[in-house]
Design a protein around this motif. Structure first.
Motif, PDB file in Angstrom:
ATOM      1  N   GLY A 326       0.960  -1.361   0.071  1.00 56.36           N
ATOM      2  CA  GLY A 326       0.073  -0.253   0.095  1.00 56.36           C
ATOM      3  C   GLY A 326       0.608   1.166   0.024  1.00 56.36           C
ATOM      4  N   GLY A 327       0.052   2.454  -0.523  1.00 52.74           N
ATOM      5  CA  GLY A 327       0.792   3.708  -0.310  1.00 52.74           C
ATOM      6  C   GLY A 327       1.178   4.035   1.026  1.00 52.74           C
ATOM      7  N   PRO A 347      -1.136   3.867   6.245  1.00 54.04           N
ATOM      8  CA  PRO A 347      -0.927   3.326   4.851  1.00 54.04           C
ATOM      9  C   PRO A 347      -1.931   2.545   4.227  1.00 54.04           C
ATOM     10  CG  PRO A 347      -0.020   2.075   6.819  1.00 54.04           C
ATOM     11  CD  PRO A 347      -0.575   3.045   7.416  1.00 54.04           C
ATOM     12  N   GLY A 348      -2.047   2.426   2.815  1.00 49.62           N
ATOM     13  CA  GLY A 348      -2.951   1.615   2.264  1.00 49.62           C
ATOM     14  C   GLY A 348      -2.588   0.161   2.487  1.00 49.62           C
ATOM     15  N   ASN A 349      -3.360  -0.583   2.046  1.00 47.21           N
ATOM     16  CA  ASN A 349      -3.157  -2.116   2.179  1.00 47.21           C
ATOM     17  C   ASN A 349      -4.032  -2.955   1.086  1.00 47.21           C
ATOM     18  OD1 ASN A 349      -2.455  -4.674   3.213  1.00 47.21           O
ATOM     19  ND2 ASN A 349      -2.650  -4.083   5.457  1.00 47.21           N
ATOM     20  N   LEU A 350      -3.963  -4.094   1.033  1.00 45.43           N
ATOM     21  CA  LEU A 350      -4.792  -4.893   0.218  1.00 45.43           C
ATOM     22  C   LEU A 350      -6.077  -4.639   0.019  1.00 45.43           C
ATOM     23  CD1 LEU A 350      -4.478  -7.366  -2.010  1.00 45.43           C
ATOM     24  CD2 LEU A 350      -5.204  -8.731  -0.304  1.00 45.43           C
ATOM     25  N   PHE A 351      -6.691  -4.038  -1.092  1.00 50.34           N
ATOM     26  CA  PHE A 351      -8.004  -3.586  -1.511  1.00 50.34           C
ATOM     27  C   PHE A 351      -8.684  -2.539  -0.408  1.00 50.34           C
ATOM     28  CE2 PHE A 351      -8.224  -8.520  -2.232  1.00 50.34           C
ATOM     29  CZ  PHE A 351      -7.826  -8.440  -3.403  1.00 50.34           C
ATOM     30  N   TYR A 370      -3.715  -2.506  -4.194  1.00 49.16           N
ATOM     31  CA  TYR A 370      -3.232  -1.926  -2.925  1.00 49.16           C
ATOM     32  C   TYR A 370      -3.602  -0.522  -3.010  1.00 49.16           C
ATOM     33  CZ  TYR A 370      -0.685  -6.201  -1.470  1.00 49.16           C
ATOM     34  OH  TYR A 370      -0.411  -7.404  -0.975  1.00 49.16           O
ATOM     35  N   GLY A 371      -4.014   0.039  -1.740  1.00 49.69           N
ATOM     36  CA  GLY A 371      -4.604   1.341  -1.740  1.00 49.69           C
ATOM     37  C   GLY A 371      -3.675   2.279  -1.509  1.00 49.69           C
ATOM     38  N   GLY A 372      -3.896   3.682  -1.710  1.00 47.25           N
ATOM     39  CA  GLY A 372      -3.055   4.670  -1.337  1.00 47.25           C
ATOM     40  C   GLY A 372      -3.036   5.168   0.136  1.00 47.25           C
ATOM     41  N   GLY A 373      -2.075   5.818   0.401  1.00 49.35           N
ATOM     42  CA  GLY A 373      -1.705   6.112   1.784  1.00 49.35           C
ATOM     43  C   GLY A 373      -2.759   7.534   2.266  1.00 49.35           C
ATOM     44  N   GLY A 374      -3.118   7.463   3.455  1.00 42.64           N
ATOM     45  CA  GLY A 374      -3.862   8.505   3.907  1.00 42.64           C
ATOM     46  C   GLY A 374      -3.170   9.862   4.389  1.00 42.64           C
ATOM     47  N   GLY A 375      -3.843  10.821   4.088  1.00 43.05           N
ATOM     48  CA  GLY A 375      -3.153  12.042   4.413  1.00 43.05           C
ATOM     49  C   GLY A 375      -2.961  12.366   6.042  1.00 43.05           C
TER      50      GLY A 375
END
Length: 588
Positions: A326-327, A347-351, A370-375
């Motif tokens: 993930g991001g 952080p992002g993770n699978l789905f 894999y998702g993007g990271g949160g702000g």
């Protein structure tokens, strides 16, 4: 008085001979049961006996079929024969056969490129979060409220071995005021041909657009259906990440996880279209508050909308998802990391996309393979008006499953930065990649509308906007049925003694109009299949009525074959389509 009886005392020896006996006057009752009559003096009509033997053999075969059908048996063994009623393929040798298409749903073999020997029409099945366009193959998911719902399903039509899928991720939500704080990014997409079998049930996830930020204190955010990262709870100015859209193999349940995404493992994903990142809130540079675009194979990092999994130091915005992780989320103090304290993103993770920092105004990461990271939140030590409330990174799209061929991905676009920046966070259908996307085989997709769009900062800069939902499209190509050259060979059956004659009974159903002994050729072997002798088939009529299954019978002389007791039957089919429902083989 007439003479009716003569005793031996009245006649001398030799008086009565054959000349004295009228032909036809001695009947069966006149002959003693113990009379020693030589077999050479008896005339026997062997053709009648042979006919009766054949009738009995045929009746035994029919009886065997009926018993097999009634008892649900697959292979029914006779004393000197075998009946295979095709409840499965256990009685045939798949290694010896060729093009022997078995239709398990109806228990027959067919020499055709389709299961029924009929043409198959092309289909097109579209999915939204709550609806379908083709109910014969598709079941819609549900989305009764934000982040809530179930996944849909798609059942592969009979005879189909390949489908084409297109998955479009959802867009990210805007901040409270897009002109001041920024917009969400558009979702990416993936496509490819998927190898399947008729009757397969695939699970369909359609991403929900990320929710826009809102001013009231106590505002409750949450994940979007499809795993889009949540904006913060509390004083929420940041938007949520868009959900991913995907096609999964079976068995993936319709129910979602606590993260509002598919309860699936990575190998179960066929195709995934990435969601766009949610917008952050105010910062020293408006460019730094825009969500990262849902990517192709790599999601875009937020802020400057750069292709990277790593969060940009000092930006407070999440990195993009990749094919393996993930991001990354930026820590609240601006350093690169994966903090989880107040103000830090996740952080992002699978789905799933990463959530933004709690109680501050960052944006959620877009979901994806894999998702993007949160702000996160990075305060200014001197001026709160230039504190950074970072935005979410974009997720990654995916087409890497080994059952997917001719696949590809296209990214969406960021709202005001990065590739194709024009002030709109367009999805892949309408963004800068739209010419290539709409030129794909089943395009153009533009008539679907604002699928996967993020949020604008141009058309209506003062209005908060939720991201647009994603979409899934599955198509199949039509198939014209044609006959194939097919060989069906039985397993080996051991005879109790070496056979010299064999008889076959074939239960056959016409699709086209075959010629016996040309389009359907039967043969028998006693040496395990090295040598075969043809059994000339004849039509013995329909099983019932005047249509449906026919009874074909034939006899083969196998006395000239090499010595052996390993019996096999074989059917060679060509030129015209037929269904074979069962075969009986007897030997003597």
């Amino acid at each position: 008085m007439a003479l009716t009886k003569v005793t031996k005392q009245a006649l001398g020896t030799g008086v009565v001979d054959s000349s004295k006996i009228e032909d036809g006057t001695i009947v069966d009752a006149d002959v003693s049961p113990s009379a020693a009559i030589s077999s050479g003096k008896l005339t026997v009509d062997t053709s009648v006996i042979e006919s009766d033997v054949q009738k009995n053999a045929f009746n035994i075969s029919l009886l065997g079929f009926k018993m097999a059908v009634n008892e649900g048996l697959t292979v029914f063994n006779l004393v000197d024969g075998v009946v295979d009623e095709f409840n499965d393929e256990s009685g045939t040798d798949e290694a010896e056969g060729s093009n022997d298409r078995y239709v398990a749903a109806s228990d027959y073999y067919i020499n055709s490129n389709t299961d029924g020997g009929v043409d198959i029409s092309s289909t097109s099945a579209g999915f939204t979060t709550i609806g379908v366009t083709e109910p014969d193959t598709s079941t819609a998911g549900t989305n009764p409220g934000y982040g809530a719902g179930t996944l849909g399903s798609y059942t592969v039509p009979t005879g189909i071995t390949s489908i084409t899928g297109y998955v479009f991720g959802a867009g990210g939500g805007s901040a409270k005021s897009p002109a001041k704080y920024g917009g969400g990014a558009g979702g990416g997409m993936a496509y490819g041909n998927i190898s399947v079998s008729g009757g397969d049930v695939l699970r369909i996830m359609v991403g929900e657009g990320g929710k826009a930020g809102s001013a009231p204190s106590g505002y409750e955010s949450g994940r979007a259906l499809g795993g889009g990262g949540s904006g913060p709870n509390g004083d929420n100015y940041g938007g949520c990440g868009g959900g991913a859209s995907a096609i999964f193999t079976s068995p993936v349940p319709a129910t979602i996880t606590g993260d509002e995404t598919a309860n699936a493992a990575a190998p179960q994903a066929y195709l995934v279209g990435a969601g766009g990142g949610g917008a952050g809130a105010q910062g020293p540079d408006q460019e730094k508050t825009f969500g990262g675009a849902g990517g192709g194979l790599q999601g875009y990092g937020a802020g400057e909308d750069y292709l990277s999994q790593t969060a940009m130091v000092g930006e407070s915005s999440g990195g993009g998802g990749s094919q393996t992780q993930g991001g990354q989320a930026a820590d609240g103090d601006g350093s690169s990391g994966q903090g989880s304290q107040q103000g830090n993103g996740n952080p992002g993770n699978l789905f799933i996309g990463g959530d933004s920092g709690s109680n501050h105004s960052g944006g959620g990461g877009g979901s994806g393979f894999y998702g993007g990271g949160g702000g996160s939140y990075t305060p200014s030590p001197t001026n709160s008006s230039v504190s950074n409330h970072g935005c979410g990174g974009g997720g990654s799209s995916y087409h890497g499953n080994p059952n997917v061929s001719s696949g590809g991905t296209y990214a969406g676009e960021g709202a005001n930065s990065g590739p194709f920046a024009n002030g709109f966070g367009e999805g892949a259908i309408q963004g800068g990649n739209s010419p290539s996307v709409n030129a794909l085989t089943d395009g153009p997709f533009a008539p679907l509308g604002d699928i996967g769009e993020g949020t604008t900062t141009v058309a209506d800069p003062q209005t908060t906007q939720d991201g647009e939902d994603g979409y899934v499209l599955i198509t199949t190509s039509g198939i014209t049925s044609t006959a194939t050259s097919t060989t069906i060979v039985s397993s080996t059956f051991t005879s109790s003694a070496e056979a010299s004659t064999a008889r076959m009974v074939v239960f056959e159903e016409n699709v086209d109009t075959p010629t016996l002994n040309t389009d359907i050729i039967a043969s028998v072997s006693r040496d395990g299949g090295t040598t075969f002798s043809t059994a000339t088939l004849s039509d013995s009529g329909y099983v019932t009525g005047s249509s449906g299954q026919r009874i074909l019978t034939g006899q083969a002389d196998i006395s000239g074959q090499p010595t052996g007791q390993s019996m096999r039957w074989k059917l060679a089919l060509a030129n015209n389509q037929v269904k074979i429902h069962g075969v009986s083989l007897q030997w003597s």
